[in-house]
Design a protein around this motif. Structure first.
Motif, mmCIF file in Angstrom:
data_model
loop_
_atom_site.group_PDB
_atom_site.id
_atom_site.type_symbol
_atom_site.label_atom_id
_atom_site.label_comp_id
_atom_site.label_asym_id
_atom_site.label_seq_id
_atom_site.Cartn_x
_atom_site.Cartn_y
_atom_site.Cartn_z
ATOM 1 N N GLN A 1 4.272 -1.804 -8.060
ATOM 2 C CA GLN A 1 4.474 -3.187 -8.466
ATOM 3 C C GLN A 1 3.138 -3.924 -8.480
ATOM 4 N N ASP A 2 3.179 -5.117 -9.012
ATOM 5 C CA ASP A 2 2.004 -5.969 -9.036
ATOM 6 C C ASP A 2 1.607 -6.304 -7.604
ATOM 7 N N ALA A 3 0.366 -5.993 -7.247
ATOM 8 C CA ALA A 3 -0.071 -6.244 -5.875
ATOM 9 C C ALA A 3 0.000 -7.721 -5.521
ATOM 10 N N GLY A 4 -0.163 -8.594 -6.504
ATOM 11 C CA GLY A 4 -0.095 -10.022 -6.249
ATOM 12 C C GLY A 4 1.300 -10.529 -5.966
ATOM 13 N N ALA A 5 2.303 -9.737 -6.326
ATOM 14 C CA ALA A 5 3.685 -10.152 -6.117
ATOM 15 C C ALA A 5 4.340 -9.449 -4.935
ATOM 16 N N PHE A 6 3.598 -8.580 -4.256
ATOM 17 C CA PHE A 6 4.169 -7.820 -3.147
ATOM 18 C C PHE A 6 4.492 -8.734 -1.968
ATOM 19 N N THR A 7 5.645 -8.503 -1.358
ATOM 20 C CA THR A 7 6.027 -9.236 -0.157
ATOM 21 C C THR A 7 6.492 -8.246 0.902
ATOM 22 N N SER A 8 6.362 -8.649 2.152
ATOM 23 C CA SER A 8 6.792 -7.819 3.277
ATOM 24 C C SER A 8 7.336 -8.731 4.365
ATOM 25 N N PRO A 9 8.399 -8.310 5.058
ATOM 26 C CA PRO A 9 8.938 -9.145 6.130
ATOM 27 C C PRO A 9 8.039 -9.207 7.354
ATOM 28 N N GLU A 10 7.089 -8.279 7.476
ATOM 29 C CA GLU A 10 6.193 -8.253 8.625
ATOM 30 C C GLU A 10 4.747 -8.323 8.160
ATOM 31 N N PRO A 11 3.872 -8.972 8.942
ATOM 32 C CA PRO A 11 2.458 -9.035 8.576
ATOM 33 C C PRO A 11 1.745 -7.727 8.902
ATOM 34 N N PHE A 12 0.475 -7.650 8.500
ATOM 35 C CA PHE A 12 -0.311 -6.431 8.655
ATOM 36 C C PHE A 12 -1.566 -6.713 9.492
ATOM 37 N N ASP A 13 -1.942 -5.716 10.284
ATOM 38 C CA ASP A 13 -3.118 -5.843 11.142
ATOM 39 C C ASP A 13 -4.421 -5.638 10.382
ATOM 40 N N LEU A 14 -4.354 -4.906 9.285
ATOM 41 C CA LEU A 14 -5.500 -4.735 8.398
ATOM 42 C C LEU A 14 -5.001 -4.751 6.967
ATOM 43 N N VAL A 15 -5.613 -5.602 6.141
ATOM 44 C CA VAL A 15 -5.325 -5.629 4.708
ATOM 45 C C VAL A 15 -6.570 -5.146 3.981
ATOM 46 N N MET A 16 -6.406 -4.148 3.130
ATOM 47 C CA MET A 16 -7.517 -3.557 2.391
ATOM 48 C C MET A 16 -7.354 -3.814 0.898
ATOM 49 N N SER A 17 -8.475 -4.025 0.222
ATOM 50 C CA SER A 17 -8.493 -4.099 -1.233
ATOM 51 C C SER A 17 -9.938 -3.877 -1.672
ATOM 52 N N VAL A 18 -10.254 -2.658 -2.011
ATOM 53 C CA VAL A 18 -11.628 -2.273 -2.345
ATOM 54 C C VAL A 18 -11.694 -1.878 -3.817
ATOM 55 N N GLY A 19 -12.444 -2.644 -4.581
ATOM 56 C CA GLY A 19 -12.589 -2.351 -5.997
ATOM 57 C C GLY A 19 -11.412 -2.761 -6.850
ATOM 58 N N ALA A 20 -10.558 -3.640 -6.345
ATOM 59 C CA ALA A 20 -9.370 -4.052 -7.093
ATOM 60 C C ALA A 20 -9.301 -5.562 -7.305
ATOM 61 N N ALA A 21 -10.431 -6.263 -7.099
ATOM 62 C CA ALA A 21 -10.416 -7.723 -7.211
ATOM 63 C C ALA A 21 -10.055 -8.197 -8.611
ATOM 64 N N HIS A 22 -10.325 -7.370 -9.632
ATOM 65 C CA HIS A 22 -9.954 -7.751 -11.001
ATOM 66 C C HIS A 22 -8.456 -7.991 -11.142
ATOM 67 N N ALA A 23 -7.657 -7.334 -10.316
ATOM 68 C CA ALA A 23 -6.200 -7.489 -10.389
ATOM 69 C C ALA A 23 -5.756 -8.873 -9.921
ATOM 70 N N PHE A 24 -6.607 -9.545 -9.168
ATOM 71 C CA PHE A 24 -6.270 -10.863 -8.640
ATOM 72 C C PHE A 24 -7.059 -11.983 -9.302
ATOM 73 N N GLY A 25 -8.043 -11.635 -10.120
ATOM 74 C CA GLY A 25 -8.859 -12.643 -10.759
ATOM 75 C C GLY A 25 -10.145 -12.965 -10.035
ATOM 76 N N GLY A 26 -10.594 -12.061 -9.133
ATOM 77 C CA GLY A 26 -11.850 -12.272 -8.440
ATOM 78 C C GLY A 26 -11.741 -12.085 -6.943
ATOM 79 N N LEU A 27 -12.892 -12.216 -6.271
ATOM 80 C CA LEU A 27 -12.943 -11.959 -4.838
ATOM 81 C C LEU A 27 -12.158 -12.990 -4.032
#
Length: 244
Positions: free
Chosen positions: A93-119
Motif C-alpha cells: 500500500q501507499d506508505a503515506g496512507a499506512f496506519t497501525s494501532p500501535e506506535p513503533f520504536d524505530l521508523v525507517m525510510s532510506v531513499g524513499a523520500a520521493h514517495a512523500f514529496g521530500g525529506l
C-alpha cells in the motif's frame, strides 16, 4: 520493462536501494535499532533493512510498507528464507496512507523520500508512527556542490535538495535532533551506481526479450550519473530523535 522491473533488475546485486555499503548499514542499525520493540520501514522495497535489523535482534518485530507488489513478493520470500516470517509483516500500500494501532520504536525510510514529496514530509509521516522516546532512521539526497547545467539536464531541479548544512538546519528546525549521521562516500556512490547500471545491463544481455529496454535504461542512467550528478549529488542518512 516497466519502472518496477527495471528497479528490480538494477538492484539485484545491491539490495540496499541507496549508496550505502554493508558496513555502513550495520553501523547505522547498531546506532538506531533497539534490542526489542517494533520497527517500521516506510518504502521497504524488498525488506532488506528489516531483515538485517531483525536478524541479530530476536526481540524485534517489523512491518514494511511499499506500493510495489513485486518487491513485496520478493521481500516475503527473503523474509521466509531468513526464518523471520513470524516477526515481519509486509504490506502492499501507499506508505503515506499506512496506519497501525500501535506506535513503533524505530521508523525507517532510506531513499524513499520521493514517495512523500521530500525529506520533511517523510519526517512528518514518521512522526505520526513514532512511540515516545523512539528514533527515526532516514536517508535522502543533498547537494555536495551547487548543481550545474549538466546535473539539471540529468533530470534534477535546483531546489530539489539543499547543501548539507542547510539540510541539517531544516531538520533541526522541524523539531529533530541528529544523534548520528553517515554521509555516503564516493566509493559507496560509485559502487552503487556501477552495480545499478551493470546489473541492469547484465539482465538485458541475458534476457533477449528485455534487451533493448534494459540496455537503453542502463546507458541513460550511466550517462546521467557520469556526465551529470557524480560528485554533485550527495546522500546522508540520519539517526534522529525528537527534540524535547
Amino acid at each position: 520493462m516497466n519502472r518496477e522491473q527495471i528497479s528490480a533488475a538494477a538492484h539485484a546485486r545491491h539490495p540496499i536501494a541507496a549508496p550505502l555499503d554493508d558496513a555502513s548499514v550495520r553501523s547505522l542499525l547498531d546506532r538506531a535499532a533497539p534490542r526489542g520493540g517494533r520497527l517500521l520501514d516506510l518504502g521497504c522495497n524488498t525488506a532488506t533493512w528489516l531483515i538485517r535489523a531483525l536478524t541479530d535482534r530476536p526481540g524485534l518485530r517489523g512491518d514494511g510498507v511499499d506500493l510495489d507488489g513485486g518487491a513485496i513478493a520478493r521481500g516475503r520470500a527473503a523474509v521466509a528464507a531468513a526464518g523471520l516470517s513470524d516477526r515481519v509483516d509486509l504490506h502492499i500500500q501507499d506508505a503515506g496512507a499506512f496506519t497501525s494501532p500501535e506506535p513503533f520504536d524505530l521508523v525507517m525510510s532510506v531513499g524513499a523520500a520521493h514517495a512523500f514529496g521530500g525529506l520533511l514530509p517523510t519526517l512528518a509521516a514518521a512522526r505520526g508512527h513514532l512511540a515516545p522516546g523512539g528514533a527515526v532512521l532516514v536517508g535522502d539526497g543533498f547537494w555536495e556542490r551547487e548543481p550545474g547545467r549538466a546535473t539539471l539536464d540529468a533530470g534534477f531541479a535546483a531546489d530539489e535538495y539543499t547543501d548539507l548544512a542547510t539540510t541539517v538546519a531544516r531538520v533541526a528546525a522541524d523539531g529533530w535532533t541528529p544523534v548520528h549521521a553517515h554521509v555516503s562516500t564516493r566509493h559507496e556512490w560509485d559502487d552503487y551506481e556501477w552495480s545499478w547500471t551493470g546489473s541492469l545491463a547484465q539482465w538485458g544481455i541475458d534476457h533477449p526479450e528485455d534487451r533493448d529496454a534494459a540496455l537503453k535504461a542502463a546507458d541513460e542512467h550511466r550517462d546521467a550519473w557520469l556526465g551529470g550528478y557524480r560528485g554533485t549529488l550527495g546522500f546522508v542518512t540520519f539517526v534522529l530523535r525528537q527534540t524535547p
